[in-house]
Design a protein around this motif. Sequence first.
Motif, PDB file in Angstrom:
ATOM      1  N   LYS A  26       0.853  -1.183   0.000  1.00  0.00           N
ATOM      2  CA  LYS A  26       0.000   0.000   0.000  1.00  0.00           C
ATOM      3  C   LYS A  26       0.888   1.232   0.000  1.00  0.00           C
ATOM      4  O   LYS A  26       1.787   1.351   0.824  1.00  0.00           O
ATOM      5  CB  LYS A  26      -0.898  -0.011   1.226  1.00  0.00           C
ATOM      6  CG  LYS A  26      -1.839   1.165   1.307  1.00  0.00           C
ATOM      7  CD  LYS A  26      -2.823   0.961   2.437  1.00  0.00           C
ATOM      8  CE  LYS A  26      -3.668   2.180   2.705  1.00  0.00           C
ATOM      9  NZ  LYS A  26      -4.434   2.629   1.579  1.00  0.00           N
ATOM     10  N   HIS A  27       0.626   2.127  -0.934  1.00  0.00           N
ATOM     11  CA  HIS A  27       1.384   3.374  -1.011  1.00  0.00           C
ATOM     12  C   HIS A  27       0.713   4.400  -0.103  1.00  0.00           C
ATOM     13  O   HIS A  27      -0.473   4.676  -0.254  1.00  0.00           O
ATOM     14  CB  HIS A  27       1.419   3.878  -2.462  1.00  0.00           C
ATOM     15  CG  HIS A  27       2.149   2.952  -3.373  1.00  0.00           C
ATOM     16  ND1 HIS A  27       3.461   3.113  -3.701  1.00  0.00           N
ATOM     17  CD2 HIS A  27       1.758   1.817  -4.007  1.00  0.00           C
ATOM     18  CE1 HIS A  27       3.849   2.148  -4.504  1.00  0.00           C
ATOM     19  NE2 HIS A  27       2.823   1.336  -4.708  1.00  0.00           N
ATOM     20  N   THR A  28       1.470   4.942   0.836  1.00  0.00           N
ATOM     21  CA  THR A  28       0.907   5.899   1.785  1.00  0.00           C
ATOM     22  C   THR A  28       1.543   7.268   1.595  1.00  0.00           C
ATOM     23  O   THR A  28       2.727   7.379   1.275  1.00  0.00           O
ATOM     24  CB  THR A  28       1.116   5.437   3.239  1.00  0.00           C
ATOM     25  OG1 THR A  28       2.511   5.282   3.466  1.00  0.00           O
ATOM     26  CG2 THR A  28       0.404   4.138   3.509  1.00  0.00           C
ATOM     27  N   ARG A  29       0.763   8.295   1.822  1.00  0.00           N
ATOM     28  CA  ARG A  29       1.237   9.664   1.737  1.00  0.00           C
ATOM     29  C   ARG A  29       1.850  10.070   3.064  1.00  0.00           C
ATOM     30  O   ARG A  29       1.394   9.634   4.123  1.00  0.00           O
ATOM     31  CB  ARG A  29       0.075  10.602   1.475  1.00  0.00           C
ATOM     32  CG  ARG A  29      -0.359  10.664   0.070  1.00  0.00           C
ATOM     33  CD  ARG A  29      -1.298  11.817  -0.044  1.00  0.00           C
ATOM     34  NE  ARG A  29      -1.109  12.436  -1.330  1.00  0.00           N
ATOM     35  CZ  ARG A  29      -2.049  13.115  -1.942  1.00  0.00           C
ATOM     36  NH1 ARG A  29      -3.222  13.282  -1.381  1.00  0.00           N
ATOM     37  NH2 ARG A  29      -1.809  13.647  -3.117  1.00  0.00           N
ATOM     38  N   PRO A  30       2.823  10.965   3.049  1.00  0.00           N
ATOM     39  CA  PRO A  30       3.343  11.476   4.311  1.00  0.00           C
ATOM     40  C   PRO A  30       2.323  12.397   4.974  1.00  0.00           C
ATOM     41  O   PRO A  30       1.591  13.103   4.301  1.00  0.00           O
ATOM     42  CB  PRO A  30       4.594  12.245   3.905  1.00  0.00           C
ATOM     43  CG  PRO A  30       4.506  12.451   2.453  1.00  0.00           C
ATOM     44  CD  PRO A  30       3.576  11.437   1.897  1.00  0.00           C
ATOM     45  N   ASN A  31       2.251  12.335   6.283  1.00  0.00           N
ATOM     46  CA  ASN A  31       1.358  13.202   7.052  1.00  0.00           C
ATOM     47  C   ASN A  31       2.180  13.858   8.156  1.00  0.00           C
ATOM     48  O   ASN A  31       2.363  13.280   9.229  1.00  0.00           O
ATOM     49  CB  ASN A  31       0.201  12.386   7.633  1.00  0.00           C
ATOM     50  CG  ASN A  31      -0.856  13.257   8.260  1.00  0.00           C
ATOM     51  OD1 ASN A  31      -0.671  14.456   8.443  1.00  0.00           O
ATOM     52  ND2 ASN A  31      -1.981  12.639   8.596  1.00  0.00           N
ATOM     53  N   SER A  81       3.704  -2.802   3.577  1.00  0.00           N
ATOM     54  CA  SER A  81       3.082  -4.114   3.375  1.00  0.00           C
ATOM     55  C   SER A  81       2.051  -4.343   4.474  1.00  0.00           C
ATOM     56  O   SER A  81       2.333  -4.087   5.647  1.00  0.00           O
ATOM     57  CB  SER A  81       4.115  -5.224   3.434  1.00  0.00           C
ATOM     58  OG  SER A  81       4.954  -5.166   2.313  1.00  0.00           O
ATOM     59  N   LYS A  82       0.880  -4.805   4.097  1.00  0.00           N
ATOM     60  CA  LYS A  82      -0.156  -5.088   5.090  1.00  0.00           C
ATOM     61  C   LYS A  82      -0.942  -6.324   4.689  1.00  0.00           C
ATOM     62  O   LYS A  82      -0.965  -6.711   3.530  1.00  0.00           O
ATOM     63  CB  LYS A  82      -1.070  -3.885   5.291  1.00  0.00           C
ATOM     64  CG  LYS A  82      -1.881  -3.487   4.082  1.00  0.00           C
ATOM     65  CD  LYS A  82      -2.728  -2.258   4.324  1.00  0.00           C
ATOM     66  CE  LYS A  82      -4.015  -2.629   4.988  1.00  0.00           C
ATOM     67  NZ  LYS A  82      -4.966  -1.551   5.138  1.00  0.00           N
ATOM     68  N   GLU A  83      -1.586  -6.944   5.684  1.00  0.00           N
ATOM     69  CA  GLU A  83      -2.404  -8.132   5.461  1.00  0.00           C
ATOM     70  C   GLU A  83      -3.810  -7.698   5.079  1.00  0.00           C
ATOM     71  O   GLU A  83      -4.373  -6.811   5.691  1.00  0.00           O
ATOM     72  CB  GLU A  83      -2.464  -8.964   6.747  1.00  0.00           C
ATOM     73  CG  GLU A  83      -1.126  -9.404   7.247  1.00  0.00           C
ATOM     74  CD  GLU A  83      -1.118  -9.700   8.733  1.00  0.00           C
ATOM     75  OE1 GLU A  83      -2.026  -9.255   9.449  1.00  0.00           O
ATOM     76  OE2 GLU A  83      -0.182 -10.368   9.165  1.00  0.00           O
TER      77      GLU A  83
END
Length: 105
Positions: free
Chosen positions: A43-48, A59-61
């Motif tokens: 999963k691509h996440t944005r910086p916060n 990586s996530k389940e």
Amino acid sequence: MNKIRKGDSVIITTGKDKGKQGIVSQVLNNYRVVVEGLNMVKKHTRPNPAKGDQGGVVSKEMPLNVSNISIFNSATKKADKVAIKTLKDGKKIRIYKSNQEAIDV
């Protein structure tokens, strides 16, 4: 009564992780379960900056449908079906269909 519960040892019967074993870490209410370390996606996440989160690829389940997993019978070393049996005192227990052995005591 659910046939698959949190903490059960399961084996995946279909999909990219077919044949792999794991422990159920979460049971969701829509007939889906999360198995530890299996069905991983990126999963691509944005910086916060407000929360202090750094962006990147995580990586996530992801949940699996319960029709795609089977409970693992340690006595036979195979996947097995589960049946619900009512005892004489009215208590319900889960049993393996192959050898009629109780899963939870």
